[in-house]
Write a protein that holds these residues in place. Structure first.
Motif, PDB file in Angstrom:
ATOM      1  N   CYS A 267       0.822  -1.335   0.154  1.00  0.00           N
ATOM      2  CA  CYS A 267       0.033  -0.013  -0.124  1.00  0.00           C
ATOM      3  C   CYS A 267       0.902   1.321   0.157  1.00  0.00           C
ATOM      4  O   CYS A 267       0.299   2.141  -0.308  1.00  0.00           O
ATOM      5  N   GLU A 273       0.035   5.277   9.731  1.00  0.00           N
ATOM      6  CA  GLU A 273      -1.081   5.507   9.192  1.00  0.00           C
ATOM      7  C   GLU A 273      -1.977   4.026   8.975  1.00  0.00           C
ATOM      8  O   GLU A 273      -2.863   3.947   8.899  1.00  0.00           O
ATOM      9  N   LEU A 274      -0.768   2.726   9.095  1.00  0.00           N
ATOM     10  CA  LEU A 274      -1.314   1.537   8.790  1.00  0.00           C
ATOM     11  C   LEU A 274      -1.888   1.072  10.279  1.00  0.00           C
ATOM     12  O   LEU A 274      -3.092   0.573  10.125  1.00  0.00           O
ATOM     13  N   ALA A 277      -5.075   2.528  11.329  1.00  0.00           N
ATOM     14  CA  ALA A 277      -6.429   2.394  10.631  1.00  0.00           C
ATOM     15  C   ALA A 277      -7.604   1.651  11.317  1.00  0.00           C
ATOM     16  O   ALA A 277      -7.598   0.829  12.172  1.00  0.00           O
ATOM     17  N   LYS A 278      -8.885   2.213  11.070  1.00  0.00           N
ATOM     18  CA  LYS A 278     -10.054   1.742  11.810  1.00  0.00           C
ATOM     19  C   LYS A 278     -10.946   1.167  10.266  1.00  0.00           C
ATOM     20  O   LYS A 278     -10.789   1.478   9.052  1.00  0.00           O
ATOM     21  N   TRP A 279     -11.956   0.254  10.702  1.00  0.00           N
ATOM     22  CA  TRP A 279     -12.493  -0.483   9.721  1.00  0.00           C
ATOM     23  C   TRP A 279     -13.387   0.596   9.098  1.00  0.00           C
ATOM     24  O   TRP A 279     -13.974   0.235   7.915  1.00  0.00           O
ATOM     25  N   GLU A 281     -12.722   3.091   7.536  1.00  0.00           N
ATOM     26  CA  GLU A 281     -12.259   3.668   6.550  1.00  0.00           C
ATOM     27  C   GLU A 281     -11.970   2.680   5.355  1.00  0.00           C
ATOM     28  O   GLU A 281     -11.595   3.288   4.238  1.00  0.00           O
ATOM     29  N   ILE A 282     -12.166   1.486   5.576  1.00  0.00           N
ATOM     30  CA  ILE A 282     -12.373   0.589   4.519  1.00  0.00           C
ATOM     31  C   ILE A 282     -13.623   0.139   3.783  1.00  0.00           C
ATOM     32  O   ILE A 282     -14.467  -0.172   4.325  1.00  0.00           O
ATOM     33  N   TRP A 289      -9.327   2.376   0.487  1.00  0.00           N
ATOM     34  CA  TRP A 289      -8.964   2.824   1.918  1.00  0.00           C
ATOM     35  C   TRP A 289      -8.666   4.237   1.893  1.00  0.00           C
ATOM     36  O   TRP A 289      -7.980   4.907   1.303  1.00  0.00           O
ATOM     37  N   ILE A 291      -7.973   7.223   4.052  1.00  0.00           N
ATOM     38  CA  ILE A 291      -7.199   7.780   5.268  1.00  0.00           C
ATOM     39  C   ILE A 291      -7.360   9.246   5.756  1.00  0.00           C
ATOM     40  O   ILE A 291      -7.316  10.030   4.786  1.00  0.00           O
ATOM     41  N   ARG A 295      -4.317  11.966  10.392  1.00  0.00           N
ATOM     42  CA  ARG A 295      -3.519  11.007  10.447  1.00  0.00           C
ATOM     43  C   ARG A 295      -2.455  10.842   9.521  1.00  0.00           C
ATOM     44  O   ARG A 295      -1.339  10.213   9.578  1.00  0.00           O
ATOM     45  N   TRP A 326     -10.539  -1.426  15.428  1.00  0.00           N
ATOM     46  CA  TRP A 326      -9.309  -1.231  14.960  1.00  0.00           C
ATOM     47  C   TRP A 326      -8.841  -2.199  13.881  1.00  0.00           C
ATOM     48  O   TRP A 326      -9.307  -3.500  14.217  1.00  0.00           O
TER      49      TRP A 326
END
Length: 439
Positions: A267, A273-274, A277-279, A281-282, A289, A291, A295, A326
């Protein structure tokens, strides 16, 4: 009407100063700013005097009344409370009991003065703690002069303040600086240790200019004793990428950590940033994804197109997350992400024949191979969330979205091909349904 504590507490300030009496010359004066000050009036030898006792509730209603009684007795004996407050000498002919009362009265004023001095000293001491001075320096100097003040703020909050935040700034020693940098180096972040020392050096230089200290303990620690400043030129070869990923998947580290390291390569994002990550955002339907800007290093939201492999890895991670918000929840607390050092520790434990590198070099590795493959530099820079100057750098988080999607899919396929060894594919797992259906 005599005052009560309830009434005192409920008195609201007005547009003008006003008074509320408790009788016997004692009253409280309510200032426009809300302060409530005890004062007393009395007459001595036909002349009126007024004296301030202190603020409510620092001095309670009961204490104020005790002052009134003492003042009344002294006035009846011909003694001026105001004169005693100034420290005037008491006549030797004064009755012993009255003299004792006057002495006690004077002592109480002395105690009040001492208490005020101590309070002022405590206030000054608090203002000179490292934490208080850090935020003064950050607001006045570091934030306005730095293009990425959030990076400095992270250094201060993560490593400096927990270690020395409560110390007086003039008490900080070279040993304090070394303990901070040694702790950072212990988690495998030598360059961050050097950056932290540099931040401290600038902070203490400002403290010297403000006459808060006379010696810069960070300047006494030479940079070469922390880390060798180096230009970040490490880019893994295609063979090294394959050997590294084989070592990762053959190691005993947690499955989620293996996928995290693989995703960092695919990615092209930064570690912070990884792992944060929160769900939410996906977007699995769009394979994207998003972001948020808070962040990102440049405070701008960033869109990552997910290759089939990356989307499938996120699918598997969803199943591993145990319902946490998360993507990479902490093992001890599902309401928190993994620690910032977790992946560094995992990499250091690997037994792999790959030259010295840090996780951040994954981004340079991807950039190098994509440039060598002939991909447009603007697409690559956008995928890295780098700021491009001039007209070409006009911000648009979805800029070159289709080109970046194709490019990142090519990169994921290229990385897959490097994982092969002479005996065929190393078992890295099926990831998820998205990858299985595409395979």
């Amino acid at each position: 009407m005599a005052l009560t504590d309830t009434r005192l507490k409920n008195i609201k300030p007005g547009d003008k100063v006003f008074q509320e009496s408790d009788g016997g010359g004692l009253f409280v004066e309510i200032m426009t700013g809300g302060a409530k000050v005890w004062r007393i009036r009395y007459r001595l030898a036909g002349k009126q005097e007024k004296m301030t006792l202190g603020e409510y509730p620092a001095y309670s209603l009961a204490e104020a009344r005790q002052w009134r009684e003492a003042c009344t007795i002294l006035v009846q004996r011909g003694l001026s409370p105001m004169a005693l407050k100034r420290g005037d000498k008491i006549d030797d002919d004064t009755l012993p009991e009255v003299k004792a009362l006057a002495t006690a009265f004077l002592n109480k004023w002395c105690l009040q003065t001492v208490a005020k001095v101590k309070a002022k000293e405590a206030e000054t001491k608090q203002a000179d703690t490292v934490e208080a001075f850090v935020w003064r320096w950050f607001a006045e100097v570091a934030e306005p002069a730095n293009s990425a003040p959030r990076n400095i703020k992270r250094i201060l909050e993560k490593d400096v303040l927990p270690a020395i935040g409560t110390k007086q700034i003039f008490d900080v020693t070279v040993d304090d600086v070394l303990k901070i940098t040694d702790a950072i180096k212990a988690r495998g972040a030598d360059q961050m240790a050097l950056q932290t020392r540099n931040v401290l050096k600038r902070l203490f230089a400002y403290a010297i200019a403000r006459q808060k200290m006379t010696f810069n303990p960070a300047a006494a620690v030479e940079a070469k004793f922390i880390a060798t400043a180096r230009s970040r030129e490490v880019a893994l070869s295609s063979d090294e990428v394959g050997r590294l990923l084989r070592a990762i998947y053959q190691s005993s580290m947690k499955r989620a950590h293996k996928l995290a390291l693989h995703l960092l390569i695919l990615c092209m994002v930064r570690k912070g940033e990884l792992i944060a990550a929160k769900w939410e955002e996906i977007d699995f339907d769009k394979a994207e994804w998003s972001i948020p800007g808070d962040r990102m290093k440049m405070d701008r939201p960033h869109l990552v197109s997910l290759s089939r492999q990356a989307a499938a890895m996120f699918e598997e991670l969803k199943a591993l997350a145990s319902g946490s918000e998360w993507v990479f929840p902490s093992r001890g607390d599902l309401h928190q992400p993994i620690a910032h050092s977790t992946l560094n520790v995992a990499v250091r434990a690997l037994e792999v024949d790959v030259r010295d590198f840090v996780i951040h070099d994954f981004r340079r590795t991807a950039s190098t191979h994509l440039h060598e493959a002939g991909f447009n530099s603007d697409w690559i820079e956008k995928a890295l969330a780098h700021e491009t100057k001039g007209i070409r750098g006009v911000y648009n988080r979805a800029q070159y979205a289709d080109q970046r999607r194709d490019m990142l899919q090519w990169w994921a396929d290229f990385v897959d091909s490097q994982i092969q060894d002479g005996r065929g594919k190393v078992i890295i797992g099926p990831f998820g349904k998205a990858y299985q259906s595409a395979a």
